[in-house]
Motif scaffolding. Structure first.
Motif, mmCIF file in Angstrom:
data_model
loop_
_atom_site.group_PDB
_atom_site.id
_atom_site.type_symbol
_atom_site.label_atom_id
_atom_site.label_comp_id
_atom_site.label_asym_id
_atom_site.label_seq_id
_atom_site.Cartn_x
_atom_site.Cartn_y
_atom_site.Cartn_z
ATOM 1 N N GLU A 58 57.936 46.544 29.945
ATOM 2 C CA GLU A 58 58.178 46.525 28.508
ATOM 3 C C GLU A 58 59.222 47.559 28.099
ATOM 4 O O GLU A 58 59.955 47.366 27.129
ATOM 5 N N ARG A 59 59.314 48.647 28.855
ATOM 6 C CA ARG A 59 60.322 49.667 28.587
ATOM 7 C C ARG A 59 61.693 49.296 29.146
ATOM 8 O O ARG A 59 62.669 50.024 28.935
ATOM 9 N N GLY A 60 61.762 48.181 29.867
ATOM 10 C CA GLY A 60 63.030 47.765 30.450
ATOM 11 C C GLY A 60 63.341 48.445 31.764
ATOM 12 O O GLY A 60 64.446 48.288 32.302
ATOM 13 N N GLU A 61 62.390 49.197 32.309
ATOM 14 C CA GLU A 61 62.585 49.879 33.590
ATOM 15 C C GLU A 61 62.045 48.974 34.702
ATOM 16 O O GLU A 61 60.969 49.186 35.263
ATOM 17 N N LEU A 62 62.835 47.948 35.016
ATOM 18 C CA LEU A 62 62.358 46.892 35.898
ATOM 19 C C LEU A 62 62.154 47.362 37.332
ATOM 20 O O LEU A 62 61.234 46.895 38.014
ATOM 21 N N ALA A 63 63.006 48.258 37.810
ATOM 22 C CA ALA A 63 62.843 48.750 39.176
ATOM 23 C C ALA A 63 61.513 49.491 39.327
ATOM 24 O O ALA A 63 60.807 49.342 40.339
ATOM 25 N N GLN A 64 61.153 50.277 38.323
ATOM 26 C CA GLN A 64 59.872 50.984 38.349
ATOM 27 C C GLN A 64 58.716 49.997 38.251
ATOM 28 O O GLN A 64 57.684 50.160 38.906
ATOM 29 N N ALA A 65 58.857 48.988 37.397
ATOM 30 C CA ALA A 65 57.807 47.971 37.278
ATOM 31 C C ALA A 65 57.578 47.286 38.616
ATOM 32 O O ALA A 65 56.429 47.110 39.059
ATOM 33 N N LEU A 66 58.661 46.914 39.280
ATOM 34 C CA LEU A 66 58.556 46.254 40.585
ATOM 35 C C LEU A 66 57.876 47.169 41.596
ATOM 36 O O LEU A 66 57.048 46.720 42.401
ATOM 37 N N ARG A 67 58.209 48.436 41.562
ATOM 38 C CA ARG A 67 57.598 49.418 42.475
ATOM 39 C C ARG A 67 56.080 49.432 42.317
ATOM 40 O O ARG A 67 55.338 49.449 43.309
ATOM 41 N N TRP A 68 55.600 49.423 41.083
ATOM 42 C CA TRP A 68 54.156 49.445 40.844
ATOM 43 C C TRP A 68 53.496 48.138 41.272
ATOM 44 O O TRP A 68 52.437 48.146 41.911
ATOM 45 N N PHE A 69 54.100 47.001 40.923
ATOM 46 C CA PHE A 69 53.495 45.717 41.290
ATOM 47 C C PHE A 69 53.423 45.563 42.811
ATOM 48 O O PHE A 69 52.411 45.104 43.353
ATOM 49 N N GLU A 70 54.490 45.927 43.497
ATOM 50 C CA GLU A 70 54.509 45.779 44.955
ATOM 51 C C GLU A 70 53.526 46.738 45.619
ATOM 52 O O GLU A 70 52.843 46.365 46.578
ATOM 53 N N ALA A 71 53.453 47.963 45.119
ATOM 54 C CA ALA A 71 52.518 48.928 45.693
ATOM 55 C C ALA A 71 51.075 48.474 45.483
ATOM 56 O O ALA A 71 50.229 48.617 46.380
ATOM 57 N N GLY A 72 50.792 47.920 44.308
ATOM 58 C CA GLY A 72 49.438 47.447 44.047
ATOM 59 C C GLY A 72 49.014 46.367 45.014
ATOM 60 O O GLY A 72 47.897 46.388 45.557
ATOM 61 N N ALA A 73 49.900 45.387 45.250
ATOM 62 C CA ALA A 73 49.579 44.303 46.179
ATOM 63 C C ALA A 73 49.433 44.828 47.602
ATOM 64 O O ALA A 73 48.515 44.440 48.339
ATOM 65 N N ALA A 74 50.334 45.719 48.013
ATOM 66 C CA ALA A 74 50.287 46.253 49.377
ATOM 67 C C ALA A 74 49.010 47.057 49.606
ATOM 68 O O ALA A 74 48.347 46.912 50.651
ATOM 69 N N ARG A 75 48.636 47.889 48.644
ATOM 70 C CA ARG A 75 47.445 48.720 48.811
ATOM 71 C C ARG A 75 46.177 47.894 48.727
ATOM 72 O O ARG A 75 45.172 48.202 49.393
ATOM 73 N N LEU A 76 46.198 46.840 47.917
ATOM 74 C CA LEU A 76 45.031 45.967 47.815
ATOM 75 C C LEU A 76 44.752 45.298 49.156
ATOM 76 O O LEU A 76 43.596 45.175 49.587
ATOM 77 N N ARG A 77 45.807 44.881 49.855
ATOM 78 C CA ARG A 77 45.622 44.212 51.148
ATOM 79 C C ARG A 77 45.082 45.164 52.215
ATOM 80 O O ARG A 77 44.502 44.720 53.209
ATOM 81 N N LEU A 78 45.266 46.452 52.019
ATOM 82 C CA LEU A 78 44.810 47.421 53.011
ATOM 83 C C LEU A 78 43.292 47.545 53.056
ATOM 84 O O LEU A 78 42.714 47.810 54.101
ATOM 85 N N TYR A 79 42.641 47.367 51.901
ATOM 86 C CA TYR A 79 41.208 47.662 51.864
ATOM 87 C C TYR A 79 40.343 46.516 51.351
ATOM 88 O O TYR A 79 39.111 46.614 51.388
ATOM 89 N N ALA A 80 40.946 45.437 50.860
ATOM 90 C CA ALA A 80 40.132 44.351 50.288
ATOM 91 C C ALA A 80 40.304 43.080 51.123
ATOM 92 O O ALA A 80 41.422 42.740 51.522
ATOM 93 N N PRO A 81 39.216 42.366 51.408
ATOM 94 C CA PRO A 81 39.308 41.132 52.205
ATOM 95 C C PRO A 81 40.015 40.021 51.433
ATOM 96 O O PRO A 81 39.738 39.799 50.252
ATOM 97 N N ASP A 82 40.933 39.313 52.089
ATOM 98 C CA ASP A 82 41.685 38.236 51.438
ATOM 99 C C ASP A 82 40.796 37.087 50.989
ATOM 100 O O ASP A 82 41.176 36.306 50.122
ATOM 101 N N THR A 83 39.613 36.966 51.591
ATOM 102 C CA THR A 83 38.725 35.846 51.255
ATOM 103 C C THR A 83 37.934 36.077 49.979
ATOM 104 O O THR A 83 37.328 35.157 49.443
ATOM 105 N N ASP A 84 37.933 37.308 49.477
ATOM 106 C CA ASP A 84 37.184 37.631 48.265
ATOM 107 C C ASP A 84 37.883 37.020 47.047
ATOM 108 O O ASP A 84 39.087 37.217 46.851
ATOM 109 N N PRO A 85 37.161 36.258 46.193
ATOM 110 C CA PRO A 85 37.802 35.619 45.036
ATOM 111 C C PRO A 85 38.478 36.601 44.089
ATOM 112 O O PRO A 85 39.537 36.320 43.538
#
Length: 345
Positions: free
Chosen positions: A148-175
């Protein structure tokens, strides 16, 4: 000698004029219907300060949920215009240390940035990022803030980090994990498009799986609610939803509960409206019945509801989506959008 229009031509002209007048009257009726429904949406909603006070009382009575309830109270004090009280409650929620969907520090950082304390808020977000919190919602909230602030590179950094870290500790089969990855993947794909970057293979896989499983029915339900560069989703407030299900029980089987219908509208707008001007058409059961009769179609059919949404939008009887971060939710609950339909929970 000039020859005037024939009798049949005059009759055809009068018929076209009558149809033109009918369409104008229908457009006026639709605008009035939307205005009345919009008034109804907010009719029974308490002022934000009353809701905030109730959340504070609930927080005092429920130590287990205290941090979450304090952030809810703070959100509503923001809506009520009392930033000082909101800030105090955010800090109390952080000090409490209890679970808060999206992390209390991220909500407080967002508040600081929006209230003139940008350096402090950004520093707090850096701390949360460096700690590598496990709550995927924190990454979505922060990413959307930067977008929303127009800082797209930072937004992408957060979205990608969230997905990467989620895969580290959460099972893919969980809804819940699947939903989280779908949301983070959709956010990531949207920002990459805005940055002119191609989507990765992994994002395409997530999108395909999402379309074929979790959102398949709702996407089909909305597939024709498009016109020009506008994507419009039909939404029935709870009272109208109950009337519609009473009139057409098959809709209850399609939609389930009103909560599922409401969540489905938000999901579709998030997942399908990228690149379009997203709108919400507030539908009444009576209006849908009248429209279906007018075009001689079955209101139970998804295409009929979608066409009605498009008709309402064409007549200007719709509302923009999404609301601002500190605005009330589009569903009429009276809660802040980011803590209601727009929230990660």
């Amino acid at each position: 000698m000039p020859v005037g229009p024939s009798r049949s031509e005059r009759e055809e002209y009068r018929s076209l004029q009558r149809e033109h007048d009918r369409l104008l009257a229908e457009a006026d009726r639709l605008r009035t219907e939307l205005s009345t429904t919009a008034d109804d949406l907010g009719h029974d909603v308490d002022p934000p300060e009353d809701i905030a006070r109730q959340f504070e009382l609930d927080a005092a009575a429920d130590p287990q949920e205290r941090a979450q309830l304090l952030t809810e109270a703070a959100d509503h004090w923001v809506m009520a215009g009392d930033a000082a009280r909101a800030g105090r409650l955010y800090r109390e929620a952080i000090a409490d240390g209890g679970d808060v969907v999206g992390d209390a520090r991220v909500w407080y950082a967002s508040f600081l940035i929006e209230h003139g304390k940008e350096t402090m808020g950004l520093r707090l977000l850096d701390t949360v990022f460096d700690e590598g919190v496990r709550d995927w919602a924190a990454y979505e909230v922060a990413g959307e803030l930067f977008e929303e602030r127009g800082e797209l590179a930072q937004a992408l950094r957060w979205f990608e980090a969230g997905a990467a870290r989620l895969r580290l500790y959460a099972p893919d089969t969980d809804p819940v994990t699947q939903l989280a990855l779908a949301r983070l993947g959709a956010n990531r794909a949207r920002v990459r498009r805005l940055l002119g970057m191609p989507e990765g293979v992994d994002v395409q896989r997530i999108t395909e799986e999402r379309a074929s499983t979790m959102f398949e029915q709702f996407t089909f339900d909305q597939e024709s609610a498009w016109r020009d560069d506008i994507a419009s989703a039909p939404y029935l407030p709870e009272a109208e939803f109950l009337r519609a299900v009473e009139l057409w029980p098959e809709l209850g089987e399609q939609w389930g509960s009103h909560r599922e219908h409401r969540d489905g509208v938000e999901r579709w707008l998030r997942e399908s409206a990228g690149g379009y001007s997203a709108r919400i058409s507030v539908v009444t059961a009576a209006g849908l019945a009248e429209y279906a009769s007018l075009i001689d179609e079955d209101p139970v059919q998804a295409s009929t509801r979608a066409a009605y949404a498009a008709e309402l939008s064409s007549a200007g009887s719709d509302r923009p989506w999404p609301p601002g971060r500190n605005e009330s939710c589009w569903c009429g609950s009276g809660r802040k959008y980011k803590k209601c339909c727009g929230g990660p929970a």
